[in-house]
Write a protein that holds these residues in place. Structure first.
Motif, PDB file in Angstrom:
ATOM      1  N   ASN A  45      42.951  39.277  45.554  1.00  0.00           N
ATOM      2  CA  ASN A  45      42.267  40.393  46.150  1.00  0.00           C
ATOM      3  C   ASN A  45      42.836  41.602  45.617  1.00  0.00           C
ATOM      4  OD1 ASN A  45      40.272  39.107  47.642  1.00  0.00           O
ATOM      5  ND2 ASN A  45      41.910  38.906  49.240  1.00  0.00           N
ATOM      6  N   ARG A  46      43.284  41.757  44.234  1.00  0.00           N
ATOM      7  CA  ARG A  46      43.785  43.074  43.720  1.00  0.00           C
ATOM      8  C   ARG A  46      43.200  43.092  42.646  1.00  0.00           C
ATOM      9  NH1 ARG A  46      46.536  44.586  47.905  1.00  0.00           N
ATOM     10  NH2 ARG A  46      48.639  43.595  48.250  1.00  0.00           N
ATOM     11  N   ASN A  47      42.983  44.449  42.036  1.00  0.00           N
ATOM     12  CA  ASN A  47      42.531  44.644  40.666  1.00  0.00           C
ATOM     13  C   ASN A  47      43.714  44.673  39.887  1.00  0.00           C
ATOM     14  OD1 ASN A  47      40.155  44.883  41.721  1.00  0.00           O
ATOM     15  ND2 ASN A  47      39.804  46.903  41.022  1.00  0.00           N
ATOM     16  N   VAL A  48      43.584  44.285  38.446  1.00  0.00           N
ATOM     17  CA  VAL A  48      44.619  44.449  37.450  1.00  0.00           C
ATOM     18  C   VAL A  48      44.697  45.796  36.693  1.00  0.00           C
ATOM     19  CG1 VAL A  48      44.850  41.892  37.090  1.00  0.00           C
ATOM     20  CG2 VAL A  48      43.319  43.378  35.542  1.00  0.00           C
ATOM     21  N   LYS A  49      45.821  46.315  36.492  1.00  0.00           N
ATOM     22  CA  LYS A  49      45.935  47.687  35.800  1.00  0.00           C
ATOM     23  C   LYS A  49      45.903  47.745  34.063  1.00  0.00           C
ATOM     24  CE  LYS A  49      46.325  49.683  39.599  1.00  0.00           C
ATOM     25  NZ  LYS A  49      45.040  49.656  40.694  1.00  0.00           N
ATOM     26  N   GLU A  50      46.209  46.636  33.626  1.00  0.00           N
ATOM     27  CA  GLU A  50      46.257  46.447  32.296  1.00  0.00           C
ATOM     28  C   GLU A  50      45.849  44.929  31.944  1.00  0.00           C
ATOM     29  OE1 GLU A  50      50.932  45.489  31.536  1.00  0.00           O
ATOM     30  OE2 GLU A  50      50.410  47.576  32.097  1.00  0.00           O
ATOM     31  N   PRO A  51      45.622  44.763  30.753  1.00  0.00           N
ATOM     32  CA  PRO A  51      45.296  43.028  30.345  1.00  0.00           C
ATOM     33  C   PRO A  51      46.378  42.371  30.684  1.00  0.00           C
ATOM     34  CG  PRO A  51      44.664  44.694  28.564  1.00  0.00           C
ATOM     35  CD  PRO A  51      45.359  45.597  29.417  1.00  0.00           C
ATOM     36  N   THR A  52      45.885  41.284  31.529  1.00  0.00           N
ATOM     37  CA  THR A  52      46.855  40.145  32.042  1.00  0.00           C
ATOM     38  C   THR A  52      46.507  39.061  31.866  1.00  0.00           C
ATOM     39  OG1 THR A  52      47.153  41.837  33.864  1.00  0.00           O
ATOM     40  CG2 THR A  52      47.784  39.440  34.402  1.00  0.00           C
ATOM     41  N   ARG A  53      47.384  38.130  31.007  1.00  0.00           N
ATOM     42  CA  ARG A  53      47.095  37.032  30.760  1.00  0.00           C
ATOM     43  C   ARG A  53      46.796  35.862  32.090  1.00  0.00           C
ATOM     44  NH1 ARG A  53      50.847  33.792  26.869  1.00  0.00           N
ATOM     45  NH2 ARG A  53      49.499  35.150  25.441  1.00  0.00           N
ATOM     46  N   LEU A  54      45.778  35.255  31.742  1.00  0.00           N
ATOM     47  CA  LEU A  54      45.009  34.170  32.820  1.00  0.00           C
ATOM     48  C   LEU A  54      45.816  32.998  32.754  1.00  0.00           C
ATOM     49  CD1 LEU A  54      43.631  33.697  35.622  1.00  0.00           C
ATOM     50  CD2 LEU A  54      41.550  33.444  34.291  1.00  0.00           C
ATOM     51  N   VAL A  55      46.803  32.545  33.590  1.00  0.00           N
ATOM     52  CA  VAL A  55      47.481  31.326  33.537  1.00  0.00           C
ATOM     53  C   VAL A  55      47.176  30.370  34.611  1.00  0.00           C
ATOM     54  CG1 VAL A  55      49.636  29.972  33.312  1.00  0.00           C
ATOM     55  CG2 VAL A  55      49.371  32.325  32.466  1.00  0.00           C
ATOM     56  N   MET A  56      46.534  29.302  34.231  1.00  0.00           N
ATOM     57  CA  MET A  56      45.964  28.300  35.275  1.00  0.00           C
ATOM     58  C   MET A  56      47.032  27.696  35.811  1.00  0.00           C
ATOM     59  SD  MET A  56      42.729  29.008  35.254  1.00  0.00           S
ATOM     60  CE  MET A  56      41.613  29.685  34.200  1.00  0.00           C
ATOM     61  N   ASP A  57      47.422  27.393  37.154  1.00  0.00           N
ATOM     62  CA  ASP A  57      48.463  26.720  37.517  1.00  0.00           C
ATOM     63  C   ASP A  57      48.094  25.423  37.807  1.00  0.00           C
ATOM     64  OD1 ASP A  57      46.816  26.733  39.822  1.00  0.00           O
ATOM     65  OD2 ASP A  57      48.032  28.470  41.113  1.00  0.00           O
ATOM     66  N   THR A  58      47.175  24.896  37.852  1.00  0.00           N
ATOM     67  CA  THR A  58      46.828  23.399  37.939  1.00  0.00           C
ATOM     68  C   THR A  58      46.226  22.704  36.693  1.00  0.00           C
ATOM     69  OG1 THR A  58      46.634  23.779  40.220  1.00  0.00           O
ATOM     70  CG2 THR A  58      45.788  21.683  39.222  1.00  0.00           C
TER      71      THR A  58
END
Length: 164
Positions: A45-58
């Motif tokens: 529920n937050r917006n990212v401020k800079e490009p952020t790698r999406l890491v799947m946790d499962t």
């Protein structure tokens, strides 16, 4: 892998040929399926401020070890045609604004697709692509700036497999 027969004129049974083909095929099996279960770990529920790698946790499946869960990237273990599917979901924020999620999928740093979704109270988007990869080509996912953090509960998933 090279197969040498001691006597090249020796007959090989159909069953033995089939067994050898199956054995060789095992070395080129690549498939993975991973998802985001706990998005609170990346501040849902937050917006990212800079490009952020999406890491799947499962990680559900990782045949061939191409998906690297600690880094959140796929590294091609073999050259060939690969199919990938990326599904992203987001929910509106506490203020009731629309949910907007955009994730870039890159091959060696070059954008190849970017599913995006905009909706209220939920947004979901899914895209697929087929890529010709060489050994060690890198596939990664990055959340775009000003995008929502994707929703977990396995509503955001990334999968792929070696086709040929």
């Amino acid at each position: 892998m090279t197969l040498f027969l001691c006597n090249p004129t020796e007959d090989v049974s159909d069953a033995e040929v089939k067994r050898l083909k199956e054995r060789l095929g095992q070395f080129r099996q690549v498939a993975f399926y991973a998802g985001l279960m706990n998005s609170s770990s990346i501040q849902r529920n937050r917006n990212v401020k800079e490009p952020t790698r999406l890491v799947m946790d499962t990680v559900i499946t990782n045949v061939g070890g191409g998906y690297r869960p600690a880094e959140g990237v796929f590294v091609a273990p073999f050259a060939g045609l690969y199919a990938f599917v990326l599904t992203v979901s987001a929910s509106q924020n506490e203020g009731g604004n629309h949910a907007l999620v955009v994730v870039n999928m890159t091959k060696n740093g070059v954008n190849v697709m970017h599913p995006w979704a905009l909706g209220k109270p939920w947004a979901t988007s899914s895209m697929q692509c087929i890529l010709d990869l060489q050994i060690d080509d890198l596939i990664e996912l990055n959340i775009r700036p000003d995008s929502r953090i994707p929703f977990g509960e396995m509503c955001t998933t990334f999968s792929g497999f070696l086709m040929h």
